[in-house]
Design an enzyme around this catalytic site. Structure first.
Site, PDB file in Angstrom:
ATOM      1  N   LYS A 236      27.041  26.652   9.115  1.00 27.55           N
ATOM      2  CA  LYS A 236      26.081  26.393   8.049  1.00 27.55           C
ATOM      3  C   LYS A 236      25.083  25.323   8.504  1.00 27.55           C
ATOM      4  CE  LYS A 236      28.771  29.114   5.829  1.00 27.55           C
ATOM      5  NZ  LYS A 236      28.473  30.546   5.878  1.00 27.55           N
ATOM      6  N   ASP A 237      23.913  25.322   7.873  1.00 27.84           N
ATOM      7  CA  ASP A 237      22.877  24.366   8.222  1.00 27.84           C
ATOM      8  C   ASP A 237      23.409  22.947   8.168  1.00 27.84           C
ATOM      9  OD1 ASP A 237      21.649  26.796   6.844  1.00 27.84           O
ATOM     10  OD2 ASP A 237      19.901  25.929   7.832  1.00 27.84           O
ATOM     11  N   LYS A 238      22.969  22.122   9.099  1.00 28.42           N
ATOM     12  CA  LYS A 238      23.368  20.718   9.075  1.00 28.42           C
ATOM     13  C   LYS A 238      22.736  20.001   7.895  1.00 28.42           C
ATOM     14  CE  LYS A 238      23.252  16.325  11.519  1.00 28.42           C
ATOM     15  NZ  LYS A 238      22.952  15.594  12.772  1.00 28.42           N
ATOM     16  N   SER A 240      22.075  20.125   4.826  1.00 31.80           N
ATOM     17  CA  SER A 240      22.397  20.871   3.613  1.00 31.80           C
ATOM     18  C   SER A 240      23.681  20.319   3.020  1.00 31.80           C
ATOM     19  CB  SER A 240      22.589  22.358   3.946  1.00 31.80           C
ATOM     20  OG  SER A 240      23.778  22.547   4.695  1.00 31.80           O
TER      21      SER A 240
END
Length: 652
Positions: A236-238, A240
Site C-alpha cells: 500500500k502507498d506509504k 497514506s
C-alpha cells in the site's frame, strides 16, 4: 515534452511526460486541488477475494486464540554429554574438517561452558541436496543446534552455518543479536507448533505514513523473525493510512497484540476471527482491489458546477489507468532506466545508477570519491536496502557487479524491470488514445473476453493482468529475475479484434486492454504494438526474444485537521472532521448523499476540499483517477507548488 521537473533543492525528479503519461479521457476543464497534503487525506482499505472491505475493528485478542504449544525439547544446558555416535554418522555426510568442527562445537555445548560459543561455518558446497541432508541431520540429531545457509566464496556455492539455538540456551549465550554483530537466523516461529492447527496467523495491519515492508520489518524485528515469515497480498502507498491483511508463520496472537503498546503509527488486530489460524500464508495478488477514501484540499475552480461535472464524468467514463509516478522512483535516476540496463545485461551501469548520488548525498558522494565500502555503509541508512546489499556484495566480491545485483532482494530487484515495462505501457496507452480516441474499438485492438463486468473499470484502458504477468520480460542472465508463463487457464482471456467483431459491435472501449510487454504476450495487431518495439529498440532492447462514487465537498479552516475518519479513529471514537468548519461529518458509505456545503467566495482562510470514495480493482491506481479529475500533474513538484501557494494565501 516537458522538461524533467526539479524540487526546491534543485534535484531532478520524474515528471509525467517523461514516462508516457500525457492523455485524458474527458475534454472537460480541470481544477486545482492538492493530493496527499496530509497522509490521512489518502485512506486505503484492502478488498479481499470475497469482496469484503478489510478494516481494523479490534486490537484485543481472546485467550483461547493462543495455540497451546507442545512440550519443549530440552535446553542446551540439559543436553546429554555424549554425542559420539551422532558425530560418527555425521562424517558420512561431509568432509573430515567439517566433522571436526561439529565435534568441537558439540563438546563446547555439552561441557556447560558459560562463554559465548561462536558458530561454525562448514565447507562451501554447490550441491543443494547435500546441504539439505546436513540441515535435516542437525535438526534431528542435535536439537540444541540450528543451521542456516550463507553465501559461499563464489556465486555458485553456499555454506551451512551451525550455532547454538539461542532460543533454548541460557546464560551468556542468549546475548542480543546486535551484540553478536552477525547475520540473524531465520527464526520463523516455534518448532513445537501442534500439527492439527493452521501454521499461519492471519491479522489486519493498520499503518500510517509507512511502507508495508517498513511496517512488517519493524514488527518482525520486535518478534525476532525474518521478513519472509510474513505474507501479504499487495503493498500500500506509504503516504497514506491503510489497512490490509497479513499472515505470519507460527506466531501467537497475544504476542502480536502486545506489540501495539510499543508501535507508533502501526497497529495490529482483528485476531478474534475463527479463521485467524490458516494453512497457507497470503501471496501477492490475492485481493480483489482496494477501497480509497481521498480528500483533495485547497480546491480552486471557476464554479462548483465544474467540480460536479468532472466528478460525474470520472464516475461515468473512467480514466486511463497509467502506471503512476510512484512506479518510477523519486531519485535523480528513474527506476526504469535501471530496468533497461538490467535487461541489456549492463550490470556495472545498473549498479552505478543505483548508487548515483542523490537524496542521501553525503554517503553516496563519499563512496564515489573514496570507494571506501565500510565507511559508506556506516553512513548509509539501513532503509536503503538495495544500496547496502550492493556494497556488501562488492566488499566480498570486488568487481562482480552481477553478483552484487543478485544481492538485492528479488522483489526489489524485479521492481526495476517492472518499471521499464510500465514505461513502455504508458507510452503505448497514450498513443492508442491519441490515434483512435476513447470511444471506439478499432481493428487490431486487444480486448478482454472473459472478465466479469463488475470487476472492470468502465471506460478505462487497463493493463492486461498487470501484476500477474509482470515478470514476462526476459532477463535470463539475472538468475531468478526471469520469465514466467501465463497460467494456461488465463491464456484465453484476451483476443485481437477482427473485422467481424468491429461490424457486430461485439466489444466496447471498456473491453480494451494493453499487455505488459514481454516475449510471451499477445500484442495488438495494429500500429499500437509498434510503440512497444520502437521504444525498446531505442534503448537497445528486443521484445521478441469501476464506478467511482464522489462523496462530498466540504470546507475547512485548519489545514492540520483530518477530514476523513480512519479505522483507528472509529475504534478510539475520535471524530477527525473539524467541527469549526462548515462541513458536516458524514459516514464514508458510498450510499450516503453528497454534501456540497460550500461557498467559493468565502474568506481567504476558508478552504474548499473534495472528499470522495472509490473502490478499484487490483492494479488500478487512484492517483490516475485524481489526475483525470484535476487535469494536472500528480508529480511531487507540481503538488508541492500548489501546497506552497495555498500556505502563502492562508498566512497572508
Amino acid at each position: 515534452m516537458a522538461a524533467t521537473a526539479k524540487t526546491s533543492e534543485g534535484m531532478k525528479t520524474v515528471d509525467e511526460s517523461d514516462v508516457g503519461i500525457s492523455c485524458f479521457i474527458s475534454q472537460l476543464p480541470g481544477f486545482r486541488g492538492i493530493l496527499k497534503q496530509r497522509y490521512a487525506d489518502f485512506i486505503v482499505n484492502e478488498v479481499d477475494m470475497d469482496g469484503n472491505v478489510v478494516r481494523l475493528t479490534s486490537l484485543d485478542v481472546s485467550p483461547e486464540m493462543d495455540v497451546k504449544e507442545e512440550d519443549k525439547t530440552k535446553s542446551s544446558d540439559d543436553v546429554p554429554q555424549s554425542y559420539a555416535s551422532a558425530i560418527e554418522s555425521f562424517r558420512s555426510l561431509c568432509s573430515a574438517s567439517d566433522a571436526e568442527r561439529m565435534e568441537t562445537l558439540v563438546n563446547q555445548v555439552t561441557s556447560g561452558a558459560d562463554d559465548e560459543i561462536s558458530p561454525v561455518v562448514l565447507d562451501p558446497s554447490s550441491d543443494k541436496s547435500k546441504r539439505t541432508a546436513i540441515h535435516n541431520f542437525v535438526k534431528e540429531k542435535f536439537k540444541f543446534l540450528v543451521t542456516d545457509t550463507v553465501d559461499g566464496p563464489d556465486p555458485t556455492s553456499k555454506c551451512i552455518r551451525v550455532r547454538v539455538n539461542s532460543g533454548n540456551a541460557g546464560g551468556k549465550r542468549s546475548k542480543k543479536r546486535k551484540e553478536r554483530g552477525d547475520k540473524p537466523f531465520d527464526s520463523r516461529g516455534s518448532e513445537h507448533w501442534p500439527a492439527d492447527v493452521g501454521k499461519f496467523l492471519k491479522f489486519h495491519l493498520y499503518k500510517e505514513n509507512k511502507d508495508t515492508q517498513e511496517a512488517l520489518g519493524l514488527i518482525g524485528k520486535m518478534l525476532g523473525v525474518q521478513p519472509k515469515s510474513f505474507g501479504f497480498s499487495g503493498t500500500k502507498d506509504k503516504r497514506s493510512v491503510s489497512t490490509q491483511r497479513v499472515t505470519v508463520f507460527k506466531q501467537q496472537a497475544s504476542k502480536l497484540a502486545a506489540l501495539n503498546k510499543r508501535l507508533f503509527g502501526i497497529k495490529v488486530g482483528d485476531f478474534s476471527d475463527d479463521c485467524s489460524l490458516v494453512k497457507e500464508g497470503l501471496l501477492l495478488g490475492q485481493l480483489m482491489g482496494n477501497r480509497f477514501t481521498i480528500t483533495l484540499r485547497g480546491v480552486v475552480a471557476d464554479s462548483e458546477e465544474t467540480i460536479k461535472k468532472s466528478a460525474e464524468s470520472l464516475g461515468k467514463d473512467g480514466f486511463i489507468n497509467y502506471f503512476g509516478l510512484q512506479r518510477f522512483g523519486s531519485g535523480s535516476v528513474p527506476t526504469h532506466h535501471v530496468g533497461a540496463a538490467l535487461l541489456k545485461g549492463e550490470w556495472k551501469e545498473a549498479v552505478d545508477m543505483i548508487l548515483d548520488p542523490r537524496e542521501i548525498n553525503e554517503a553516496r558522494e563519499y563512496y564515489k570519491e573514496t570507494g571506501d565500502i565500510d565507511g559508506t555503509l556506516r553512513q548509509l541508512p539501513r532503509y536503503l536496502v538495495a544500496e547496502r546489499a550492493i556494497l556488501q556484495c562488492l566488499k566480498k566480491c570486488p568487481g562482480n557487479y552481477l553478483q552484487a545485483l543478485k544481492g538485492i532482494p528479488r522483489t526489489l530487484r524485479m521492481m526495476y524491470v517492472h518499471s521499464y515495462q510500465s514505461y513502455l505501457w504508458n507510452n503505448a496507452a497514450s498513443l492508442r488514445v491519441q490515434k483512435y480516441g476513447t470511444n471506439q474499438v478499432v481493428l487490431g485492438d486487444l480486448v478482454s473476453t472473459k472478465v466479469d463486468d463488475a470487476k472492470r473499470v468502465v471506460g478505462s484502458l487497463n493493463s492486461e493482468q498487470k501484476e500477474n504477468s509482470e515478470e514476462a520480460l526476459d532477463c535470463d542472465q539475472l538468475d531468478d529475475t526471469a520469465v514466467v508463463d501465463l497460467p494456461g487457464e488465463r491464456s484465453d482471456l484476451v483476443k485481437v479484434v477482427g473485422n467481424e467483431d468491429v461490424e457486430a459491435g461485439t466489444y466496447s472501449t471498456s473491453d480494451i486492454v494493453l499487455p505488459l510487454p514481454g516475449s510471451r504476450v499477445i500484442y495488438p495487431s495494429n500500429d499500437v504494438a509498434e510503440i512497444f518495439h520502437d521504444l525498446a529498440k531505442k534503448d537497445g532492447i528486443s521484445l521478441t526474444e469501476s464506478i467511482h462514487g464522489v462523496k462530498e465537498l466540504l470546507t475547512y479552516t485548519d489545514s492540520n485537521k483530518p477530514l476523513a475518519e480512519t479505522d483507528l479513529d472509529r475504534i478510539t471514537m475520535e471524530k477527525p472532521v473539524d467541527k469549526a468548519g462548515s462541513a458536516e461529518e458524514t459516514e464514508s458509505d458510498s450510499n450516503q448523499p453528497e454534501s456540497c456545503e460550500t461557498d467559493l467566495k468565502d474568506s481567504e482562510q476558508t478552504q474548499l476540499a473534495l472528499k470522495m470514495a472509490l473502490t478499484l480493482p487490483s492494479s488500478c491506481y487512484a492517483t490516475m483517477a485524481i489526475r483525470e479529475l484535476l487535469k494536472t500533474s500528480t508529480s511531487v513538484s507540481t503538488q508541492n507548488s500548489f501546497s506552497w501557494r495555498l500556505s502563502y494565501i492562508v498566512l497572508t
